[in-house]
Design an enzyme around this catalytic site. Structure first.
Site, PDB file in Angstrom:
ATOM      1  N   ASP A   1      10.651  16.638   6.548  1.00 53.03           N
ATOM      2  CA  ASP A   1      10.156  16.381   5.351  1.00 53.03           C
ATOM      3  C   ASP A   1       8.608  16.481   5.345  1.00 53.03           C
ATOM      4  O   ASP A   1       7.895  15.472   5.079  1.00 53.03           O
ATOM      5  CB  ASP A   1      10.562  14.987   5.191  1.00 53.03           C
ATOM      6  CG  ASP A   1      10.322  14.610   3.672  1.00 53.03           C
ATOM      7  OD1 ASP A   1      10.155  15.455   2.734  1.00 53.03           O
ATOM      8  OD2 ASP A   1      10.034  13.421   3.355  1.00 53.03           O
TER       9      ASP A   1
ATOM     10  N   GLY B   1       8.684   3.794  -0.365  1.00 47.30           N
ATOM     11  CA  GLY B   1       9.445   4.938  -0.108  1.00 47.30           C
ATOM     12  C   GLY B   1      10.856   4.516   0.251  1.00 47.30           C
ATOM     13  O   GLY B   1      11.326   3.467   0.013  1.00 47.30           O
ATOM     14  N   GLY B   2      11.699   5.527   0.712  1.00 43.25           N
ATOM     15  CA  GLY B   2      13.288   5.296   0.796  1.00 43.25           C
ATOM     16  C   GLY B   2      13.512   4.355   2.014  1.00 43.25           C
ATOM     17  O   GLY B   2      14.356   3.457   1.949  1.00 43.25           O
ATOM     18  N   PHE B   3      12.421   4.276   3.002  1.00 42.42           N
ATOM     19  CA  PHE B   3      12.498   3.280   3.975  1.00 42.42           C
ATOM     20  C   PHE B   3      12.360   1.899   3.599  1.00 42.42           C
ATOM     21  O   PHE B   3      13.205   1.017   3.950  1.00 42.42           O
ATOM     22  CB  PHE B   3      11.719   3.650   5.342  1.00 42.42           C
ATOM     23  CG  PHE B   3      12.064   2.814   6.382  1.00 42.42           C
ATOM     24  CD1 PHE B   3      12.545   3.718   7.510  1.00 42.42           C
ATOM     25  CD2 PHE B   3      11.512   1.411   6.861  1.00 42.42           C
ATOM     26  CE1 PHE B   3      12.922   2.802   8.637  1.00 42.42           C
ATOM     27  CE2 PHE B   3      11.783   0.749   7.912  1.00 42.42           C
ATOM     28  CZ  PHE B   3      12.445   1.673   8.852  1.00 42.42           C
TER      29      PHE B   3
ATOM     30  N   VAL C   1       5.493  -0.533   2.222  1.00 47.86           N
ATOM     31  CA  VAL C   1       4.630  -0.624   3.281  1.00 47.86           C
ATOM     32  C   VAL C   1       3.326  -1.523   2.909  1.00 47.86           C
ATOM     33  O   VAL C   1       2.683  -1.628   1.782  1.00 47.86           O
ATOM     34  CB  VAL C   1       3.977   0.821   3.513  1.00 47.86           C
ATOM     35  CG1 VAL C   1       2.825   0.820   4.625  1.00 47.86           C
ATOM     36  CG2 VAL C   1       4.958   1.718   3.859  1.00 47.86           C
TER      37      VAL C   1
ATOM     38  N   LYS D   1       5.492  -1.056   7.780  1.00 50.34           N
ATOM     39  CA  LYS D   1       6.694  -0.599   6.997  1.00 50.34           C
ATOM     40  C   LYS D   1       7.900  -1.495   7.337  1.00 50.34           C
ATOM     41  O   LYS D   1       8.181  -1.705   8.398  1.00 50.34           O
ATOM     42  CB  LYS D   1       6.770   1.020   7.646  1.00 50.34           C
ATOM     43  CG  LYS D   1       7.967   1.411   6.974  1.00 50.34           C
ATOM     44  CD  LYS D   1       8.307   2.709   7.246  1.00 50.34           C
ATOM     45  CE  LYS D   1       7.366   3.778   7.453  1.00 50.34           C
ATOM     46  NZ  LYS D   1       7.832   5.129   7.890  1.00 50.34           N
TER      47      LYS D   1
ATOM     48  N   ILE E   1       0.916  -1.215   0.109  1.00 48.39           N
ATOM     49  CA  ILE E   1       0.145  -0.199  -0.159  1.00 48.39           C
ATOM     50  C   ILE E   1       0.936   1.341  -0.002  1.00 48.39           C
ATOM     51  O   ILE E   1       0.257   2.387  -0.079  1.00 48.39           O
ATOM     52  CB  ILE E   1      -0.859  -0.056   1.047  1.00 48.39           C
ATOM     53  CG1 ILE E   1      -0.004  -0.180   2.695  1.00 48.39           C
ATOM     54  CG2 ILE E   1      -2.071  -0.984   1.157  1.00 48.39           C
ATOM     55  CD1 ILE E   1      -1.273   0.016   3.775  1.00 48.39           C
ATOM     56  N   GLY E   2       2.135   1.187  -0.154  1.00 47.43           N
ATOM     57  CA  GLY E   2       3.023   2.265  -0.187  1.00 47.43           C
ATOM     58  C   GLY E   2       4.590   1.820  -0.349  1.00 47.43           C
ATOM     59  O   GLY E   2       4.968   0.819   0.029  1.00 47.43           O
TER      60      GLY E   2
END
Length: 741
Positions: free
Chosen positions: A565, A450-452, A455, A469, A447-448
């Site tokens: 951010d 990013g840089g980490f 998700v 996450k 569902i997502g």
């Protein structure tokens, strides 16, 4: 405002020379609007300037020759009209600047200048705040006592579609701050009478040039005058009433008759702001008599006792802020019901002894029946301690499920306050990698990302949806950053920050488990592809929610925390459309409370990043304020921070909106999908708040507590327009939640 335009204003103001700013009238700005030249008014002993240099639009006109001698005031013979543009503004730059108290007076005399005998109606604003509506064929004089938030003041005429706005004179007078003690905001004055006299006085009798209109009441009242001169030089009267005014009075003709003076107020709504005013004790019952109050802000005081039920009976009340006090007991059900049905915005945070749930009633009933619950509590507590000790003993033996009693304490050099927090097992669970795999259904739904890392949608054993996450192996952020985020999230709690439910700390499978945000992020809702258009009041409430979360990070944590951010994808919405800030876990805390900045590696997102970062490499609380200003402009306009054309070119939202602000074109600024369903006053105030957040120099930006206060006033203006509605939205077919970093 462009630099060239500001220089134009500065040159015009400096041209006052020894006139309005010189020895003759220090602290005065006197403008005869529409006058062909400057002159000295011998009767008032005041130098008046033509309005060139104070305004860059409009046309000079003269009242009809048939009425020009009906009033002997020189300032009523000319006027300036504004036949084009919605909003036309005069810019006043007083010597003393912001934080001082001024009397601002605007005069209007239509005088049939156009020969149509049709008096126009229009609104008058001071800065972005509504002042009055001008709609009279007679001479109108409007006064306001104002403490500006900036070094300049704008008085604006707003075309409401009912004729061409005009103005005859505009005057500013410096006041002693002790005379009218308003630390911020404005006080509208409507009457100032010289009772018992047929004479009207102003300057030079009144050194502040306040107007004392003659008034002789009839109907059992008589006028009296003093035959001895009154000396006021030895008086401690801060209002400095002229001796000529004190020489006359009104009295009852019979000593047994009452002295009754009356007049009619034109204001139907009274708005208060008593936040941080040092109030103590119980909430006074006399407040219930203020039936016209729409907004009551009693936050950040020292109020005690219970929340009174009579607050729910105030017929006009739409906003009630009681946060940051020492209130106790339970919240009246009548208030909770009004909050639930959307008719009242209720804020109660920061009252540690105040219970906001239905469970309070059980406790109260038990006390009324004489039931002692202390032994029960003691027994339960003892049992819980034994269970907890046993659980910790077992967990201690299992290496991969080692729990630390996390206490993060950073004592600042210049402050004795501490940033502390203790891991609470009931709310921050430790998960194994096997459990993570199970609750995500073997990582079935992304569902997502990013840089980490990615998700995933998860579901706990009790059916609660969560967002998981995962730290990807290729992530630039490693175990140290992960551990920092987990510890920070466990001790930072606020209703407008996304909550951490648990985490997995196994080196090959590190994960953070957050509350699931049903309505996704704000950027998704502002997208043109989203059929559910956020209303104007919803946007303001989202801005307030985000501001509250950010203000807590900046001012509620010691040391303060910088998000680094902030952007619309990182502002998430729960099932009730309450906004919460996400992805603040990798933020850095200041070394001391008084540090002005921090140095760190490149952070933030292009379009939201503080311009000073590119030259200094430093991020601070003011960097977050800049990012928030960009977010606020996105909410206002419905546009992205970086707008891209079909041809591939891009433009920053600030470059797009600035020319529209200078033209006063609010209709083109606000998201067209709202179809005009917003208050003009509220929209202009939101624009001004956003502009105050985005100066290139960080030192010129306000603190978030000021931004939050201004946004609440902005929502109050919207509510006052009668457009408020319940904050609800139709369910979205596709479940969406935050993107990862």
């Amino acid at each position: 405002m462009k630099i060239l335009k500001m220089l134009h204003v500065l040159v015009g103001c400096l041209a006052l020379g020894v006139f309005a700013r010189g020895q003759q009238n220090p602290g005065f700005i006197s403008i005869d609007c529409g006058a062909p030249n400057d002159y000295h008014d011998d009767q008032l002993d005041i130098y008046y300037k033509a309005d060139t240099g104070f305004v860059d639009s409009g046309t000079n006109m003269q009242v009809s020759t048939q009425v020009i001698y009906q009033d002997n005031q020189q300032q009523s013979k000319n006027l300036r009209i504004f036949s084009s543009g919605i909003r036309n503004c005069y810019t006043l730059m007083p010597d003393k600047g912001k934080g001082n108290t001024y009397l601002v007076r605007a005069s209007f005399w239509y005088g049939n200048y156009d020969g149509k005998n049709q008096t126009p109606a229009f609104d008058l604003h001071i800065d972005v705040n509504y002042w009055i509506t001008v709609n009279s064929p007679y001479y109108v004089c409007a006064e306001i006592i104002y403490t500006p938030p900036r070094d300049y003041i704008q008085v604006c005429l707003v075309n409401t579609g009912s004729g061409v706005p005009f103005i005859s004179a505009l005057e500013l007078r410096i006041l002693d701050n002790s005379t009218y003690q308003i630390n911020s905001g404005a006080l509208i004055t409507q009457w100032r009478y010289n009772l018992g006299s047929i004479d009207t006085y102003r300057h030079p009798q009144d050194v502040c040039d306040r107007i004392w209109n003659n008034n002789t009441y009839s109907g059992g009242l008589s006028s009296v005058s003093n035959t001895t001169a009154i000396v006021t030089s030895t008086s401690n009267d801060a209002y400095e009433v002229p001796p000529e005014v004190l020489m006359t009075a009104t009295q009852a003709q019979n000593v047994t008759d009452p002295l009754s003076l009356s007049w009619t107020s034109h204001n139907s709504t009274t708005i208060w702001n008593l936040s941080s005013s040092g109030l103590k004790g119980l909430v006074a019952t006399s407040i219930s008599n203020l039936t016209a109050v729409v907004s009551l802000d009693l936050s950040n005081n020292s109020l005690t006792g219970s929340v009174p039920d009579f607050l729910a009976q105030m017929p006009s009340l739409k906003i009630l802020n009681l946060s940051g006090n020492n209130l106790n007991g339970s919240v009246p059900q009548t208030l909770l019901k009004k909050m639930t049905d959307g008719s009242l915005l209720l804020s109660l945070d920061g009252n540690p002894n105040l219970c906001q749930s239905d469970g309070c009633q059980t406790s109260v009933q038990s006390k009324k029946k004489g039931i002692s619950i202390a032994p029960i509590i003691a027994s339960v507590a003892a049992a819980l301690v034994l269970i907890l000790v046993g659980a910790l003993a077992v967990l201690w033996k299992i290496k991969r499920r080692q729990i630390q009693n996390v206490t993060t304490t950073t004592t600042t050099t210049n402050s004795t306050r501490e940033f502390t927090g203790t891991l609470r097992l009931s709310k921050n669970q430790l998960f194994t990698s096997t459990e993570i795999t199970r609750i995500t259904d073997n990582f079935g739904t992304i569902i997502g990302e990013g840089g980490f890392g990615k998700v995933y949608l998860g579901r706990l054993d009790n059916g609660t949806k969560v967002a998981v996450k995962m730290l990807s192996r290729s992530s630039k952020q490693g175990y140290k950053e992960f551990h920092a985020e987990a510890q920070l999230l466990m001790v930072v709690h606020h209703r407008n920050l996304v909550s951490l439910i648990g985490y997995c700390e196994e080196f090959e499978n590190m994960a953070l488990i957050y509350e699931f945000m049903f309505h996704g992020n704000v950027q998704q809702h502002l997208s043109a592809q989203n059929p559910n258009v956020l209303s104007w009041s919803q946007r303001l409430q989202i801005a307030i929610d985000a501001a509250q979360g950010l203000e807590y990070l900046h001012n509620g944590c010691r040391p303060p925390i910088v998000h680094r951010d902030l952007k619309t994808p990182n502002i998430l919405l729960n099932k009730n459309m309450q906004a919460k800030i996400a992805d603040f876990g990798l933020s850095k805390a200041f070394a001391t409370e008084h540090d002005s900045h921090i140095s760190t590696h490149v952070a933030g997102t292009f379009g939201y990043l503080d311009p000073e970062f590119y030259t200094s490499g430093n991020l601070s609380k003011k960097s977050d304020v800049y990012s928030f200003g960009v977010v606020l402009f996105e909410l206002i306009t419905g546009r992205l921070a970086i707008m891209r054309s079909p041809e591939g070119s891009s433009m920053h939202i600030l470059h797009w909106v600035t020319p529209l602000i200078e033209r006063g074109d609010i209709q083109s600024i606000v998201d067209p999908r709202l179809n005009g369903q917003f208050s003009i006053n509220s929209a202009w105030k939101a624009v001004e708040i956003a502009m105050s957040c985005v100066p290139i120099m960080a030192v010129q930006r306000p603190d978030m507590n000021h931004v939050l206060s201004e946004l609440k006033e902005c929502l109050t203006a919207e509510i006052g327009s009668g457009r408020i509605e319940s904050f609800e939205i139709t369910s979205i077919d596709v479940e969406i939640t935050p993107s990862a970093r």
